[in-house]
Structure formats: C-alpha cells, structure tokens
Design an enzyme around this catalytic site. Structure first.
Site, PDB file in Angstrom:
ATOM      1  CB  CYS A  84      -0.936  -0.016   1.205  1.00 44.34           C
ATOM      2  SG  CYS A  84      -2.044   1.402   1.177  1.00 44.34           S
ATOM      3  CE  LYS A 124      -1.009  -6.952  -4.882  1.00 46.08           C
ATOM      4  NZ  LYS A 124      -1.369  -5.590  -4.480  1.00 46.08           N
ATOM      5  N   GLY A 210      -5.821  -6.735 -10.792  1.00 38.18           N
ATOM      6  CA  GLY A 210      -6.542  -5.793  -9.945  1.00 38.18           C
ATOM      7  C   GLY A 210      -7.572  -5.033 -10.759  1.00 38.18           C
ATOM      8  NE  ARG A 211      -4.734  -0.265 -11.662  1.00 41.97           N
ATOM      9  CZ  ARG A 211      -3.742   0.481 -12.073  1.00 41.97           C
ATOM     10  NH1 ARG A 211      -3.870   1.795 -12.090  1.00 41.97           N
ATOM     11  NH2 ARG A 211      -2.605  -0.062 -12.476  1.00 41.97           N
TER      12      ARG A 211
HETATM   13  C1  LIG Z   1      -8.678   1.333  -5.505  1.00 42.61           C
HETATM   14  C2  LIG Z   1      -7.554   0.389  -5.232  1.00 42.61           C
HETATM   15  C3  LIG Z   1      -7.507  -0.307  -4.049  1.00 42.61           C
HETATM   16  C4  LIG Z   1      -6.465  -1.217  -3.784  1.00 42.61           C
HETATM   17  N1  LIG Z   1      -6.457  -1.903  -2.615  1.00 42.61           N
HETATM   18  C5  LIG Z   1      -5.494  -2.839  -2.390  1.00 42.61           C
HETATM   19  C6  LIG Z   1      -5.504  -3.653  -1.206  1.00 42.61           C
HETATM   20  O1  LIG Z   1      -6.393  -3.540  -0.344  1.00 42.61           O
HETATM   21  N2  LIG Z   1      -4.523  -4.584  -1.082  1.00 42.61           N
HETATM   22  C7  LIG Z   1      -3.537  -4.764  -2.033  1.00 42.61           C
HETATM   23  O2  LIG Z   1      -2.691  -5.628  -1.872  1.00 42.61           O
HETATM   24  N3  LIG Z   1      -3.512  -3.991  -3.130  1.00 42.61           N
HETATM   25  C8  LIG Z   1      -4.462  -3.050  -3.325  1.00 42.61           C
HETATM   26  N4  LIG Z   1      -4.434  -2.311  -4.486  1.00 42.61           N
HETATM   27  C9  LIG Z   1      -3.347  -2.550  -5.473  1.00 42.61           C
HETATM   28  C10 LIG Z   1      -3.761  -3.617  -6.489  1.00 42.61           C
HETATM   29  O3  LIG Z   1      -4.004  -4.845  -5.839  1.00 42.61           O
HETATM   30  C11 LIG Z   1      -2.690  -3.834  -7.542  1.00 42.61           C
HETATM   31  O4  LIG Z   1      -1.506  -4.223  -6.911  1.00 42.61           O
HETATM   32  C12 LIG Z   1      -2.413  -2.588  -8.367  1.00 42.61           C
HETATM   33  O5  LIG Z   1      -3.608  -1.911  -8.690  1.00 42.61           O
HETATM   34  C13 LIG Z   1      -1.679  -2.942  -9.673  1.00 42.61           C
HETATM   35  O6  LIG Z   1      -2.335  -3.982 -10.348  1.00 42.61           O
HETATM   36  P1  LIG Z   1      -3.428  -3.719 -11.524  1.00 42.61           P
HETATM   37  O7  LIG Z   1      -2.775  -2.860 -12.548  1.00 42.61           O
HETATM   38  O8  LIG Z   1      -3.808  -5.084 -11.976  1.00 42.61           O
HETATM   39  O9  LIG Z   1      -4.570  -2.986 -10.881  1.00 42.61           O
HETATM   40  C14 LIG Z   1      -5.446  -1.403  -4.751  1.00 42.61           C
HETATM   41  C15 LIG Z   1      -5.509  -0.689  -5.953  1.00 42.61           C
HETATM   42  C16 LIG Z   1      -6.520   0.190  -6.198  1.00 42.61           C
HETATM   43  C17 LIG Z   1      -6.533   0.944  -7.498  1.00 42.61           C
END
Ligand SMILES: Cc1cc2nc3c(=O)[nH]c(=O)nc-3n(C[C@H](O)[C@H](O)[C@H](O)COP(=O)(O)O)c2cc1C
Length: 322
Positions: A84, A124, A210-211
């Site tokens: 985070c 993570k 994630g997103r």
């Molecule tokens: C709105 C939001 C909330 C997130 N909350 C968490 C979380 O609670 N725990 C975590 O490990 N990563 C969290 N992330 C990070 C995502 O898990 C991920 O690592 C990051 O967005 C990159 O991956 P992506 O491009 O597939 O989204 C969050 C990301 C976003 C945008």
C-alpha cells in the site's frame, strides 16, 4: 482492492470464472480491537471460495493476533500487505513502508508464521519504496522465503510511483530468479497480451489482476484460456449480458450490504461498467444524485435500452488509483 472487491464483486467475478479471490486489506489493529467496520469488510458467503484475506500492519504481536483471527474465521490463505503506497498508511510504517525495514518485516513474517497453523501465508509487495531497481523486492522476497512464507506477489511499481508509469515486469523477473517459492506477477494486466507479456518477461508462476477486473468480470476466463494455450479469440459479452451483469451486481449489493450502501457503491460501480460506452456521462451523474436503488435500476435499464447493439468491448478504468 480497497472499496472495490467486496462480496458482490467477488461473487460476480467467480460466476464469470475467477479462480482465486482476495478480500481488500484490513488493519490488523482494527481487527484485534473487533472494529465493527473491519468485521463487515470480512463478510463472505459459501460461494465465495477459495478466498484469501489480507492484513495491513507492522507490529509483530498485533499481526500475529490478527492472523490467528483470520485463520479461525476460516479463510483459505493469509496475505500480508507490503504494497500500500498511501501516505496515511506508510507514515505509520505500514504497507510499502516495510520495504525499507527488512529486519522489522522479518519479525512480522516470523510472528505471523508462528501464530498461523493451517493456512498458507503469503506477502504482496511493490518492487521497491523509492529504489527503482527491484532490489528491495528481491531482498524482501528472500526474507519471506527464509521465514517460511508460501509465495510472494510483486506489483512492478515503487511506492514513489503511485500508479504512474508502467509496471516493470523485468523487476518481477529479478524476484523470480532470486527465490524458489512461487512468484505472482501484478500490474497493468488488462488483456491476454498483457498477461502473456508479464509471463514472458518475468517467468512468474501466476498472475494477479486488480483494476482489469473492474466492470470486466469476463477478463478472468479470457486470461485463463489465453494462458493455457487456447487459440480462441477472447469472449466478448453482448449488450444484454453486460446489462444483466450490472443489474445482478446491483442486486447483490442490495442483498449483502443494504439499500443505502448499495446505492452509494453504485456511484463507483457504474463508472467501471460504463467505461468506454457512448453517452454514459448523464447516467453516471444521475446515479450520483440518488440513494434510491429502484430508481438506479430503472436508470440502468433505460440506458442499456438506448444503447446500440455494437459496443466496444469492456475496458478497465485503468487510471483508477487508491
Ligand atoms: C482502488 C484500489 C484499491 C487497492 N487496494 C489494495 C488492497 O487492499 N490490497 C492490495 O494488496 N492492493 C491493493 N491495491 C493494489 C492492487 O491490488 C494492484 O496491486 C495494483 O492496482 C496494480 O495492479 P493492476 O494494474 O492489476 O490494478 C489497490 C488498488 C486500487 C486501485
């Protein structure tokens, strides 16, 4: 993902093919204090399996106590958050700030591992705090392995980057080279091509999305198929299925969280599902102006009724940040 991957999100994702899901992070301190909002975040249902929970914290005793609670609640896996990037979190020494404190992180890993008996513990992390090289993630992954953790997930950005730039898959590859436990790659996967590039550049053992799943629950099966060698083109849902899925998401929000929270959550959810669709602005604005879920349902129906049959495929609101 905080404020995104709630129970309704996960149920929809699983119905469309998601293999393994995580809850959003919860604060170890709040969990130990039995904070009501935190306990609500842990809400699950029989169909919501297999499911990992994630803890945020940096105090070894506190993390160990929270880990025991997570195990006793019956989750399938416990993940520790070293990713985070939010200032409010890192200023307490939590989340990605632990990347700068390897000795402290080792104590957290060791305390959690000792307190959890049955479920795997994973971590993570971002690829680094400020250091762009990926070496901080390498160092932390080695510590995780030495403390008996079962796997590491690496998001290929530093804390300093936030969500800017592109995820660095080569840095994930450095971690993969350095440890024998499974390495899961993460960052910017919104298509089969992205997943294939992440796998090719890092040789990671798994992919975390994630997103890319926001408003596009079809992505999971498409990725699964592409990664297991299928030559079939990606599945693209038609207008009727997209409408049905969004309405089902609303229905599940109401069922599991109640009408008021459901209506408030729809302000976010509607953004995901209408990304790239024509004339979505008026719908988005209208949903933000009401807490009446019956009205929201009608607005969604009217909007989809007026859409043409040919639509661009679902696309993630990729710029969305925490
Ligand atoms: C709105 C939001 C909330 C997130 N909350 C968490 C979380 O609670 N725990 C975590 O490990 N990563 C969290 N992330 C990070 C995502 O898990 C991920 O690592 C990051 O967005 C990159 O991956 P992506 O491009 O597939 O989204 C969050 C990301 C976003 C945008």
């Amino acid at each position: 993902m905080a404020a995104c991957t709630d129970l309704p999100f996960r149920l929809i994702a699983r119905e469309k093919g998601l293999a393994f899901s995580f809850l959003e992070m919860v604060s170890a301190q709040a969990l130990v204090r039995e904070n009501e909002k935190t306990l609500r975040l842990l809400k699950t249902a029989p169909g919501d399996r297999p499911l990992g929970a994630q803890l945020l914290g940096c105090d070894p005793d506190n993390m160990a106590a929270a880990a025991r609670i997570i195990e006793d609640l019956g989750f399938d896996l416990l993940d520790l958050n070293l990713g985070c990037p939010v200032k409010k979190v890192t200023s307490n020494g939590e989340g990605s700030a632990l990347l700068k404190e390897p000795a402290k992180a080792a104590k957290v890993f060791s305390a959690v591992k000792r307190s959890v008996k049955r479920i795997p513990v994973t971590v993570k992390m971002r690829k680094g705090f400020q250091d762009d090289s990926g070496e901080e993630a390498v160092r932390m992954a080695k510590i995780a392995q030495a403390e008996g953790l079962s796997a590491v997930t690496v998001h290929g950005r530093t804390q300093a980057q936030g969500y800017s730039g592109r995820a660095d898959y080569a840095a994930i590859g450095k971690v993969k080279e350095a440890v024998g436990i499974p390495v899961i790659g993460n960052g910017d996967v919104v298509s089969a091509e992205d997943a294939q590039r992440l796998k090719a550049e890092s040789r990671c053992d798994g992919i975390m999305v994630g997103r890319g799943g926001l408003g596009n629950p079809w992505i999971y099966r498409n990725l699964e198929r592409a990664m297991t060698g299928s030559e079939d083109p990606p599945y693209v849902p038609d207008v009727a299925e997209r409408r049905r899925t969004l309405l089902k998401h609303l229905e599940l929000e109401v069922e599991h969280l109640g009408e008021r929270l459901a209506a408030l959550n729809m302000r976010r959810i509607i953004l995901w599902y209408t990304q790239g669709l024509p004339n979505c602005k008026a719908l988005r604005v209208a949903v933000c102006r009401t807490t009446d879920v019956v009205l929201i349902k009608r607005m969604i129906e009217d909007y989809f009724d007026a859409l043409p049959c040919e639509l661009p495929p679902p696309m993630a609101p990729i710029l969305l940040a925490e």
